[in-house]
Design a protein around this motif. Structure first.
Motif, PDB file in Angstrom:
ATOM      1  N   VAL A  85      13.860 -96.674  -7.622  1.00 30.68           N
ATOM      2  CA  VAL A  85      14.030 -98.100  -7.332  1.00 30.68           C
ATOM      3  C   VAL A  85      15.379 -98.601  -7.840  1.00 30.68           C
ATOM      4  N   ALA A  94      11.714-104.163  -3.740  1.00 31.32           N
ATOM      5  CA  ALA A  94      11.388-104.682  -5.072  1.00 31.32           C
ATOM      6  C   ALA A  94      12.060-106.035  -5.294  1.00 31.32           C
ATOM      7  N   ASN A  95      13.320-106.142  -4.921  1.00 31.02           N
ATOM      8  CA  ASN A  95      14.030-107.403  -5.123  1.00 31.02           C
ATOM      9  C   ASN A  95      13.470-108.525  -4.252  1.00 31.02           C
ATOM     10  N   GLN A 103      20.721 -96.422   0.288  1.00 29.73           N
ATOM     11  CA  GLN A 103      20.674 -97.783   0.815  1.00 29.73           C
ATOM     12  C   GLN A 103      22.053 -98.256   1.262  1.00 29.73           C
ATOM     13  N   VAL A 151      13.697 -99.047  -1.117  1.00 27.60           N
ATOM     14  CA  VAL A 151      12.809 -99.287  -2.251  1.00 27.60           C
ATOM     15  C   VAL A 151      13.382-100.357  -3.187  1.00 27.60           C
ATOM     16  N   GLN A 152      14.695-100.382  -3.341  1.00 30.31           N
ATOM     17  CA  GLN A 152      15.292-101.401  -4.212  1.00 30.31           C
ATOM     18  C   GLN A 152      15.215-102.792  -3.588  1.00 30.31           C
ATOM     19  N   VAL A 153      15.573-102.908  -2.336  1.00 25.09           N
ATOM     20  CA  VAL A 153      15.571-104.233  -1.722  1.00 25.09           C
ATOM     21  C   VAL A 153      14.135-104.738  -1.564  1.00 25.09           C
ATOM     22  N   ARG A 208      14.147-111.391 -12.663  1.00 25.22           N
ATOM     23  CA  ARG A 208      13.894-111.655 -11.242  1.00 25.22           C
ATOM     24  C   ARG A 208      14.604-110.676 -10.326  1.00 25.22           C
ATOM     25  N   PRO A 240       6.537-106.322  -8.138  1.00 21.11           N
ATOM     26  CA  PRO A 240       6.408-105.032  -7.448  1.00 21.11           C
ATOM     27  C   PRO A 240       6.295-103.858  -8.415  1.00 21.11           C
ATOM     28  N   LEU A 285      10.201-109.657  -5.863  1.00 20.26           N
ATOM     29  CA  LEU A 285      10.489-110.470  -7.052  1.00 20.26           C
ATOM     30  C   LEU A 285      10.981-111.857  -6.644  1.00 20.26           C
TER      31      LEU A 285
END
Lengths: 291, 291, 291
Positions: free
Chosen positions: C48, A54-55, B51, A50-52, C212, A64, A58
């Motif tokens: 996230v 979003a990144n 992750q 989920v983090q990657v 970003r 996102p 962006l």
């Protein structure tokens, strides 16, 4: 800009599968629309990536949002330019959220992407994915084993690893595209993207390091939703989906050049998702026949 | 390759705690088995580190899968080469998933690792961990405070921080190994790994920067499961667990050399998990008595 | 060290909004207290950003813990030095956890921070945030649209993006601070931090790259909780909140210098959260009137 849309191409009207000139211009336009539009993309995705995701969104030029509550998922899907449903860590809450979000997206004419992670390996999510694919996704993205399993062919891969090559899944992808009405993308060494009408594109580039970091394919699903979000009504979803793959592949290819391993590759890939130009992206998309 | 297995070593049959030559060869073999086997490792872990755990496993040479739904956790555990259960953000869904996954792992003879994150600090998870440790984990991995708390000695640490040194936990580790039948690993400046039969190994190397990024210890739990997954039936789980610790430590030591802080350390650590050789790994494992 | 606390400043007793000398010394002291105290910070945050929040806290000098189970959230909040409640991916389990954690924090006099992510955009979490803000948070941190929506002014932003500038939210922030009793911080190009008594500070620095990468603002909420955790009883929460913003901004400004894009920026930002000095931090805090 000369993308041809929504019609099967013929000898006279080559469309995206025709001469590379037309196709390249269509991809360049798709990339430009993403960068100009900075679309809001709702992602119901797995907690590993989920983090990657979003990144990556962006960096690629989108905005996102990742809801979890079913009520919020529905509201956000209706407000967004595009929606991703990725089943990688689906639980009952997310299954409920996905069902409602897809309903809201349909009601608001928001394009949505189904990523059937590890479908064919795990029975529970396979059943969920088969229900969802009947609800008219705009695109389906997976590896060869996942696409084959979703199409009802083959027994699935191994976890998130495919045990088939892209070409093994070509017939299943075409069949799935035709029956579901979705653009179907099969990720692999050379990606295959197939429209419901049988037209297809191939996307080259990328890096084997993309299989050594988690979230590369899952983030791609989000980028597909972003490109679909900025495809105009007269646009061609086939080109949008291929452009998303090429954007991610171009960034991966550039990132791999200076990487010392999977860690530095993942960092550089985010830098390059931001840096790649429309021309970098267009250079990787080929007519399907030329694969 | 001369690992001795499953028997307490004597003066005549030195085994892994004997002459370094034998031990080094056993560690080299364990590393080779991991790289050749690329095992599927199911991880029920906490959402903070999910992750980085996936990325560490991919970099080290395994294939991670992180289910959340209890039904999927059970199915995947049965299909996998190894299973990690980490209680760092346990909720009711994950508690259910852990119970079912452990059952499926036992039925399919899949080795599994218990990481009792912050056990001894938080009562709810302490009770869960004490139930799980009675279900025959193949290995338990924690810091000194966690291992002491799980063994019923001491009151636990502070969040995920240990308030004890490794040697403070030596007796508790040996006791826990003996009563649970698990190899018990205590992470610290010099790691201690103890077999149920009392044999022990020490692992040196590493970097203090490993305590400045989240997921370092949690990812190690996944790597332990990966090494156990590729330990042959005649292999020695004690060596496998120590090799996993040495793999992670070797990567950390190399990563720290060029790091400018915790962010660049974490990136380089993933690069180095991929790059470290069997010899790098073997160089860090010592007989327990030599600590 | 000359921070003035808990009183509205006058011409004679300038306090944190007075001459820069006093203010700088107060910020330096706040940074020193964080580094010396290494506080345990409980974070109920969104999935996230949970990893980057943990890493940012570790890099800045705190010890993060991220519970999910409501029973654990309550126990941990009571044990911690500070608590963050961030509603970015709130679900029913986390809503329950947040309610209990806030209760435990209040009972144990633990300062807590509310981050109303995307409040004003999504109705479900807007209602939750409005309930929570009545429970006496020590600080509220958001972008201009979020703060305005929480104050009941304006219709919210777009996902996590603000659609207003910081100064648009100045009146709403002052009103919210006065009615809630919280220090209210509005993040933007120049951050605004307002105390319940109307005193205010501004924080400069930072980098556009902070928008970003995901988690920049959310991690800031955690750092605010860390600074509050080490504010002595006679200390000034206004200075603590501003110092937290300046710590994060100083790191971002330094990280942006060598970054090639959002990926390398995010890595360098963690390095710099560790590296920034008290003087770096103090240099970015200005009296509110000087903005």
């Amino acid at each position: 800009m000369a993308a041809r849309h929504g019609t099967t191409t013929t000898g006279r009207e080559p469309g995206p599968t025709g001469p590379d000139g037309d196709l390249a211009a269509a991809v360049v336009a798709a990339h430009g629309a993403l960068r100009a539009g900075r679309p809001l993309v709702a992602c119901l995705t797995n907690e590993v990536v989920v983090q990657v995701t979003a990144n990556a969104l962006l960096a690629a030029g989108a905005s996102p949002a990742m809801p979890r509550h079913p009520v919020e998922a529905a509201q956000l899907a209706g407000l967004s330019g595009g929606l991703l449903v990725n089943l990688g860590t689906v639980d009952d809450v997310q299954e409920d959220a996905a069902g409602r979000a897809v309903g809201a997206a349909a009601a608001a004419h928001v394009p949505w992407v189904l990523d059937p992670v590890a479908v064919g390996v795990l029975d529970h999510r396979t059943a969920i994915a088969r229900d969802l694919v009947r609800r008219a996704p705009t695109a389906v993205r997976g590896n060869a084993s996942e696409v084959m399993a979703l199409a009802g062919v083959g027994a699935g891969g191994r976890g998130t690893d495919t045990t088939h090559g892209v070409d093994d899944a070509a017939a299943a992808a075409a069949d799935l595209a035709s029956t579901s009405g979705a653009v179907v993308a099969v990720s692999g060494k050379v990606d295959l993207v197939v429209a419901p009408d049988g037209r297809s594109l191939r996307v080259t580039g990328g890096s084997a390091l993309g299989t050594r970091v988690t979230g590369f394919g899952c983030a791609l699903g989000g980028v597909v939703a972003a490109y679909l979000a900025t495809t105009p009504p007269e646009g061609d979803p086939l080109v949008a989906v291929a452009a998303a793959h090429a954007h991610v592949s171009a960034a991966a290819g550039r990132a791999a050049e200076g990487a010392r391993g999977p860690g530095s590759f993942a960092v550089a890939w985010l830098d390059e998702l931001d840096a790649v130009t429309a021309e970098d992206v267009a250079a990787l998309v080929r007519p399907g026949a030329a694969a």
